[in-house]
Design a protein around this motif. Structure first.
Motif, short mmCIF file in Angstrom:
data_model
loop_
_atom_site.label_atom_id
_atom_site.label_comp_id
_atom_site.label_asym_id
_atom_site.label_seq_id
_atom_site.Cartn_x
_atom_site.Cartn_y
_atom_site.Cartn_z
N HIS A 213 -41.88 46.49 -25.16
CA HIS A 213 -42.40 46.82 -23.83
C HIS A 213 -42.81 45.55 -23.11
O HIS A 213 -43.17 44.54 -23.71
CB HIS A 213 -43.60 47.76 -23.93
CG HIS A 213 -43.31 49.05 -24.63
ND1 HIS A 213 -42.57 50.06 -24.05
CD2 HIS A 213 -43.66 49.49 -25.87
CE1 HIS A 213 -42.48 51.08 -24.90
NE2 HIS A 213 -43.12 50.76 -26.01
N GLU A 214 -42.76 45.61 -21.79
CA GLU A 214 -43.21 44.49 -20.98
C GLU A 214 -44.70 44.23 -21.19
O GLU A 214 -45.47 45.17 -21.45
CB GLU A 214 -42.95 44.76 -19.49
CG GLU A 214 -41.49 44.74 -19.10
CD GLU A 214 -41.30 44.76 -17.59
OE1 GLU A 214 -41.88 43.86 -16.92
OE2 GLU A 214 -40.58 45.64 -17.09
N PRO A 215 -45.11 42.97 -21.08
CA PRO A 215 -46.55 42.67 -21.19
C PRO A 215 -47.35 43.40 -20.12
O PRO A 215 -46.85 43.63 -19.01
CB PRO A 215 -46.61 41.14 -20.98
CG PRO A 215 -45.23 40.66 -21.27
CD PRO A 215 -44.31 41.76 -20.87
N ARG A 216 -48.57 43.75 -20.45
CA ARG A 216 -49.44 44.41 -19.48
C ARG A 216 -50.47 43.41 -18.97
O ARG A 216 -51.13 42.74 -19.75
CB ARG A 216 -50.14 45.61 -20.12
CG ARG A 216 -49.17 46.73 -20.52
CD ARG A 216 -49.90 47.91 -21.11
NE ARG A 216 -48.99 48.98 -21.48
CZ ARG A 216 -49.37 50.12 -22.06
NH1 ARG A 216 -50.66 50.32 -22.34
NH2 ARG A 216 -48.48 51.04 -22.36
N CYS A 217 -50.58 43.31 -17.68
CA CYS A 217 -51.53 42.39 -17.05
C CYS A 217 -52.40 43.17 -16.06
O CYS A 217 -51.99 44.20 -15.52
CB CYS A 217 -50.80 41.27 -16.32
SG CYS A 217 -49.83 40.18 -17.40
N ARG A 218 -53.59 42.66 -15.84
CA ARG A 218 -54.45 43.28 -14.83
C ARG A 218 -53.89 43.00 -13.44
O ARG A 218 -52.94 42.22 -13.28
CB ARG A 218 -55.87 42.71 -14.96
CG ARG A 218 -55.98 41.24 -14.61
CD ARG A 218 -57.44 40.83 -14.55
NE ARG A 218 -57.61 39.48 -14.05
CZ ARG A 218 -57.81 38.42 -14.81
NH1 ARG A 218 -57.84 38.57 -16.13
NH2 ARG A 218 -57.97 37.22 -14.28
N GLU A 219 -54.47 43.62 -12.43
CA GLU A 219 -54.01 43.42 -11.07
C GLU A 219 -54.17 41.96 -10.66
O GLU A 219 -55.23 41.35 -10.91
CB GLU A 219 -54.80 44.31 -10.11
CG GLU A 219 -54.46 45.79 -10.21
CD GLU A 219 -53.03 46.07 -9.78
OE1 GLU A 219 -52.56 45.45 -8.81
OE2 GLU A 219 -52.38 46.91 -10.43
N PRO A 220 -53.16 41.36 -10.05
CA PRO A 220 -53.25 39.94 -9.66
C PRO A 220 -54.33 39.70 -8.61
O PRO A 220 -54.63 40.56 -7.79
CB PRO A 220 -51.85 39.64 -9.11
CG PRO A 220 -50.97 40.69 -9.71
CD PRO A 220 -51.82 41.91 -9.82
N ASP A 221 -54.89 38.49 -8.65
CA ASP A 221 -55.89 38.09 -7.66
C ASP A 221 -55.25 37.51 -6.41
O ASP A 221 -55.82 37.59 -5.32
CB ASP A 221 -56.82 37.04 -8.28
CG ASP A 221 -57.55 37.58 -9.50
OD1 ASP A 221 -58.44 38.42 -9.32
OD2 ASP A 221 -57.21 37.18 -10.63
N VAL A 222 -54.05 36.89 -6.56
CA VAL A 222 -53.37 36.25 -5.44
C VAL A 222 -51.88 36.50 -5.53
O VAL A 222 -51.30 36.40 -6.62
CB VAL A 222 -53.64 34.72 -5.42
CG1 VAL A 222 -52.74 34.02 -4.42
CG2 VAL A 222 -55.11 34.43 -5.09
N TYR A 223 -51.26 36.84 -4.41
CA TYR A 223 -49.80 36.91 -4.26
C TYR A 223 -49.38 35.82 -3.28
O TYR A 223 -49.98 35.69 -2.21
CB TYR A 223 -49.37 38.26 -3.68
CG TYR A 223 -49.69 39.48 -4.49
CD1 TYR A 223 -48.75 40.00 -5.38
CD2 TYR A 223 -50.92 40.13 -4.36
CE1 TYR A 223 -49.04 41.15 -6.12
CE2 TYR A 223 -51.21 41.27 -5.09
CZ TYR A 223 -50.26 41.77 -5.97
OH TYR A 223 -50.55 42.89 -6.70
N ILE A 224 -48.31 35.09 -3.62
CA ILE A 224 -47.84 34.06 -2.70
C ILE A 224 -46.36 33.80 -2.91
O ILE A 224 -45.86 33.92 -4.04
CB ILE A 224 -48.65 32.74 -2.89
CG1 ILE A 224 -48.41 31.78 -1.72
CG2 ILE A 224 -48.34 32.09 -4.23
CD1 ILE A 224 -49.41 30.63 -1.66
N VAL A 225 -45.64 33.53 -1.83
CA VAL A 225 -44.22 33.17 -1.93
C VAL A 225 -44.13 31.68 -2.21
O VAL A 225 -44.68 30.86 -1.47
CB VAL A 225 -43.47 33.51 -0.62
CG1 VAL A 225 -42.01 33.07 -0.72
CG2 VAL A 225 -43.56 35.00 -0.33
N LEU A 226 -43.45 31.31 -3.30
CA LEU A 226 -43.37 29.92 -3.70
C LEU A 226 -42.41 29.13 -2.81
O LEU A 226 -41.46 29.70 -2.26
CB LEU A 226 -42.91 29.81 -5.15
CG LEU A 226 -43.86 30.34 -6.22
CD1 LEU A 226 -43.29 30.08 -7.61
CD2 LEU A 226 -45.25 29.72 -6.11
#
Length: 353
Positions: A173-186
């Motif tokens: 299964h894919e890793p489980r992560c908490r909700e991200p703090d920041v989204y950004i286009v690189l």
């Protein structure tokens, strides 16, 4: 069990496979009636979970199996990448799952056409190489078209694979992560890779000098750690900090994607309570304030391998889980709103400060 397809975009398939091969020698490939999945789970380093629409690389696609028309394969990436590289100038290419000496293989058939003198030539029978797939140049035909004569060369290359049962893969299964703090286009990944590699080399040189020249930093099992941070005001910072140096590069005026209430738990209220919304209330567009930044620490050499996916020139959204993980979504189409978009998901764990 049956799988057969024409390859309509050999260049993309080759670049994609090369980027995965830099991270791991083996991939789990899942084929079904609607999509193709390549998954890389190395013992250490970045995991990749990619979902490709069939049309991204294949045409005339046929898949059949007793397991609801799903086929799971373990594929050696270096062998597949070498085979695809040899097909870059082909007129056409197709791939199929078959058996050779009772063992499963992916057979890549490459057809190329070139001008030739009015004579027959052959290159002999199938030859094998210990470091790669087999080659078969024995099927050659001459086709006369007016006053010109063309030679059609058919080359077959065999990639050994292992067929995996549903029981073998049901626990992956894919890793489980908490909700991200920041989204950004690189920014463009090749630009980011150039700076990342430079910082990593400087740190390795500094480490080697600090050790008195008795050995090189590249022999260490742990490479230099890059510090990567971003905020919700379009700012990205990449740096490296050692006893001998503290350097960084900063990008501003990047894009922060808006969250879609339709895919966030709680809808509009969920967006208001999301960590990224709270982070947006902090910081500033010039990046002067240290508030509102999410930070991860990543292995410089592993990151350089991840950045090789930049050769596919896709849009990349980075999701920062502060001091925990960095998740990259690499979109292989011009728009992530396309329902049939192909996306590569990279999971990069953060090291402790």
């Amino acid at each position: 069990m049956r799988f057969k397809a024409g390859i309509q975009n050999i260049n993309t398939f080759n670049k994609f496979t090369a980027s995965l091969a830099s991270l791991s020698p083996v991939a789990w490939v899942r084929l079904d009636e609607t999509e193709v999945r390549f998954t890389v789970i190395p013992e250490q380093g970045t995991q990749v979970w990619s979902v490709l629409s069939i049309e991204t690389i294949f045409e005339q696609y046929t898949i059949q199996s007793a397991a609801d028309n799903v086929v799971n394969l373990e594929v050696p990436l270096p062998s597949l990448q070498r085979a695809l590289k040899s097909a870059l100038n082909a007129t056409s290419a197709n791939i199929r799952l078959t058996k050779k000496d009772g063992l499963p293989i992916l057979c890549l058939t490459i057809v190329s056409t070139s001008n030739a003198p009015n004579q027959f030539s052959a290159f002999g029978s199938t030859a094998s190489r210990d470091d790669g797939p087999s080659y078969d140049d024995s099927q050659i035909s001459n086709v006369t078209d007016g006053l010109s004569r063309h030679r059609e060369t058919i080359i077959t290359q065999d990639i050994p694979v292992r067929v995996m049962s549903m029981a073998n893969v049901q626990g992956i299964h894919e890793p489980r992560c908490r909700e991200p703090d920041v989204y950004i286009v690189l920014p463009p990944l090749l630009q980011l890779k150039s700076i990342s590699d430079r910082f990593t080399r400087l740190a390795m040189t500094s480490r080697a000098s600090a050790s008195g020249g008795g050995g090189t930093a590249s022999s260490s099992s742990s490479g230099p750690k890059l510090e990567m941070s971003a905020n919700m005001h379009g700012c990205l910072r990449l740096g490296i900090r050692t006893d001998a140096m503290n350097i960084s590069s900063v990008w501003t005026k990047l894009s922060n994607p808006d969250l879609d209430p339709a895919v966030v738990e709680g809808g509009d209220e969920g967006v208001l309570q999301h960590p990224s919304t709270r982070m947006k209330e902090l910081g500033d567009a010039e990046g002067r304030s240290e508030e509102g930044w999410a930070t991860v620490r990543i292995d410089g050499r592993d990151w350089g391998k991840v950045m090789s996916v930049g050769r596919l020139a896709g849009r990349v959204i980075a999701c920062f889980c502060h001091e925990h993980a960095l998740i990259l979504y690499v979109y292989l189409s011009n728009s992530d709103e396309d329902r049939d978009v192909s996306v590569l998901t990279y999971y990069v764990s953060s090291y402790s400060p």
